[in-house]
Scaffold this motif. Structure first.
Motif, mmCIF file in Angstrom:
data_model
loop_
_atom_site.group_PDB
_atom_site.id
_atom_site.type_symbol
_atom_site.label_atom_id
_atom_site.label_comp_id
_atom_site.label_asym_id
_atom_site.label_seq_id
_atom_site.Cartn_x
_atom_site.Cartn_y
_atom_site.Cartn_z
ATOM 1 N N ARG A 6 0.872 -1.254 -0.096
ATOM 2 C CA ARG A 6 0.008 -0.098 0.004
ATOM 3 C C ARG A 6 1.152 1.111 -0.096
ATOM 4 O O ARG A 6 1.983 1.293 0.512
ATOM 5 N N PHE A 7 0.393 2.177 -0.524
ATOM 6 C CA PHE A 7 1.105 3.618 -0.578
ATOM 7 C C PHE A 7 -0.137 4.493 -0.560
ATOM 8 O O PHE A 7 -1.183 4.334 -1.099
ATOM 9 N N TRP A 8 0.142 5.914 0.011
ATOM 10 C CA TRP A 8 -0.676 6.840 0.051
ATOM 11 C C TRP A 8 -0.503 7.574 -1.202
ATOM 12 O O TRP A 8 0.615 7.723 -2.038
ATOM 13 N N ASN A 9 -1.638 7.998 -1.683
ATOM 14 C CA ASN A 9 -1.635 8.741 -2.895
ATOM 15 C C ASN A 9 -0.496 9.910 -2.922
ATOM 16 O O ASN A 9 0.110 10.218 -3.891
ATOM 17 N N ASN A 10 -0.309 10.648 -1.816
ATOM 18 C CA ASN A 10 0.639 11.839 -1.898
ATOM 19 C C ASN A 10 1.922 11.357 -2.082
ATOM 20 O O ASN A 10 2.969 11.834 -2.389
ATOM 21 N N GLU A 11 2.127 9.875 -1.362
ATOM 22 C CA GLU A 11 3.633 9.357 -1.600
ATOM 23 C C GLU A 11 3.777 9.159 -3.151
ATOM 24 O O GLU A 11 5.138 9.474 -3.716
#
Length: 126
Positions: free
Chosen positions: A103-108
């Motif tokens: 999983r990754f954050w959108n902002n990442e």
């Protein structure tokens, strides 16, 4: 031991889930569009990804069948406790089927794209 091959019979995807995947493909977030631009056409290590791929009762943001790897992008709503619980249940079900989830954050994705791609590449080659 016999040399018989098992016949693969795919399970039909329920129409509502298939339609949901189609809608999600048409309405991807900026982060999803950017990552898809980097993953499509086997650009990352020669691995083929599918976007908004339905599995079971879920639609995975990105899925590599060959590596059995799902890549999920999360927005701020994934900070809420009830959604964190649902995400954990989803990841556990996918793990049961032999699918790893990262999983990754959108902002990442938007701010450190190369780092995200490196982590995906590393996961593909584990």
């Amino acid at each position: 031991m016999t040399n018989e091959k098992k016949l693969f019979l795919p399970q039909p995807i329920p129409t509502p889930l298939l339609e949901a995947a189609r809608v999600l493909r048409r309405t991807m977030t900026d982060a999803e569009q950017l990552l898809w631009h980097c993953l499509r056409r086997k650009q990352l290590g020669g691995f083929r990804f599918r976007r908004q791929h339905p599995i079971e009762r879920f639609v995975l943001d990105f899925y590599c069948y060959e590596a059995r790897l799902a890549v999920e992008l999360d927005g701020g709503q994934h900070n809420y406790t009830d959604i964190k619980v649902r995400d954990a249940e989803r990841s556990a079900l996918l793990a049961y089927h032999g699918i790893r989830v990262i999983r990754f954050w959108n902002n990442e994705v938007l701010s450190t794209t190369e780092g995200v791609l490196q982590r995906i590449y590393d996961a593909l080659n584990e």
